[in-house]
Motif scaffolding. Structure first.
Motif, PDB file in Angstrom:
ATOM      1  N   GLU A  66       0.833  -1.208   0.000  1.00 33.22           N
ATOM      2  CA  GLU A  66       0.000   0.000   0.000  1.00 33.22           C
ATOM      3  C   GLU A  66       0.865   1.254   0.000  1.00 33.22           C
ATOM      4  O   GLU A  66       0.594   2.228  -0.722  1.00 33.22           O
ATOM      5  CB  GLU A  66      -0.939  -0.014   1.206  1.00 33.22           C
ATOM      6  CG  GLU A  66      -2.057  -1.022   1.108  1.00 33.22           C
ATOM      7  CD  GLU A  66      -2.884  -1.107   2.380  1.00 33.22           C
ATOM      8  OE1 GLU A  66      -2.725  -0.245   3.282  1.00 33.22           O
ATOM      9  OE2 GLU A  66      -3.679  -2.051   2.483  1.00 33.22           O
ATOM     10  N   ALA A  67       1.924   1.231   0.841  1.00 31.32           N
ATOM     11  CA  ALA A  67       2.808   2.393   0.904  1.00 31.32           C
ATOM     12  C   ALA A  67       3.510   2.603  -0.434  1.00 31.32           C
ATOM     13  O   ALA A  67       3.644   3.737  -0.915  1.00 31.32           O
ATOM     14  CB  ALA A  67       3.830   2.202   2.027  1.00 31.32           C
ATOM     15  N   ALA A  68       3.938   1.510  -1.054  1.00 37.03           N
ATOM     16  CA  ALA A  68       4.627   1.622  -2.351  1.00 37.03           C
ATOM     17  C   ALA A  68       3.665   2.135  -3.405  1.00 37.03           C
ATOM     18  O   ALA A  68       4.033   2.975  -4.245  1.00 37.03           O
ATOM     19  CB  ALA A  68       5.199   0.260  -2.749  1.00 37.03           C
ATOM     20  N   ALA A  69       2.434   1.654  -3.373  1.00 38.09           N
ATOM     21  CA  ALA A  69       1.442   2.103  -4.360  1.00 38.09           C
ATOM     22  C   ALA A  69       1.134   3.583  -4.158  1.00 38.09           C
ATOM     23  O   ALA A  69       0.924   4.318  -5.132  1.00 38.09           O
ATOM     24  CB  ALA A  69       0.178   1.258  -4.243  1.00 38.09           C
ATOM     25  N   ALA A  70       1.121   4.015  -2.898  1.00 35.31           N
ATOM     26  CA  ALA A  70       0.829   5.428  -2.618  1.00 35.31           C
ATOM     27  C   ALA A  70       1.963   6.313  -3.115  1.00 35.31           C
ATOM     28  O   ALA A  70       1.725   7.421  -3.582  1.00 35.31           O
ATOM     29  CB  ALA A  70       0.595   5.627  -1.123  1.00 35.31           C
ATOM     30  N   HIS A  71       3.194   5.838  -3.022  1.00 32.34           N
ATOM     31  CA  HIS A  71       4.337   6.654  -3.446  1.00 32.34           C
ATOM     32  C   HIS A  71       4.610   6.533  -4.938  1.00 32.34           C
ATOM     33  O   HIS A  71       5.121   7.455  -5.542  1.00 32.34           O
ATOM     34  CB  HIS A  71       5.604   6.248  -2.672  1.00 32.34           C
ATOM     35  CG  HIS A  71       5.557   6.635  -1.231  1.00 32.34           C
ATOM     36  ND1 HIS A  71       5.542   7.942  -0.814  1.00 32.34           N
ATOM     37  CD2 HIS A  71       5.492   5.883  -0.091  1.00 32.34           C
ATOM     38  CE1 HIS A  71       5.492   7.994   0.506  1.00 32.34           C
ATOM     39  NE2 HIS A  71       5.455   6.750   0.970  1.00 32.34           N
TER      40      HIS A  71
END
Length: 128
Positions: free
Chosen positions: A102-107
């Motif tokens: 999720e964090a990677a997708a957000a960034h």
């Protein structure tokens, strides 16, 4: 030299011989009976010893079975504890993986595109 007297003497001798034979047979039977009694005592002693040994072996077998049961229960408990720990760590790892994704997708919105491209290439290689 009275013939009747001779006849009576003969009968007395025959009766004495029969009595002597009966006495010998009786004494032999008594001797055999005493020998059998002694053998009986010996066998009873051996049976008593064998029963004691059998009882001891049964107690030892029961104790071994109890120890094996306890060991099996302990191993089962350890397996259950380890399985629960593995499941807990697997769940935690999965949560962390999802959070990272999720964090990677957000960034980086292209991250998902990259993953799809990787899956597509893997499928294409699998078809070849």
């Amino acid at each position: 030299a009275n013939p009747r007297w001779r006849e009576l003497e003969q009968q007395v001798e025959e009766e004495q011989e029969r009595y002597a034979e009966l006495l010998r047979a009786f004494q032999e039977a008594q001797q055999e009976q005493e020998e059998l009694r002694e053998k009986n005592r010996q066998l009873l002693h051996e049976v008593t010893q064998l029963n004691a040994m059998s009882s001891q072996l049964q107690r030892e077998a029961d104790a071994n079975a109890d120890r094996q049961d306890q060991q099996a229960a302990l191993e089962e408990s350890e397996r259950n504890i380890l399985q629960a720990e593995i499941e807990r760590l697997t769940h935690r790892l999965q949560e962390q993986h999802e959070a990272l994704a999720e964090a990677a997708a957000a960034h980086d919105p292209t991250e998902r595109e990259y993953e799809l491209e990787q899956e597509k290439e893997a499928l294409e290689q699998g078809l070849q």
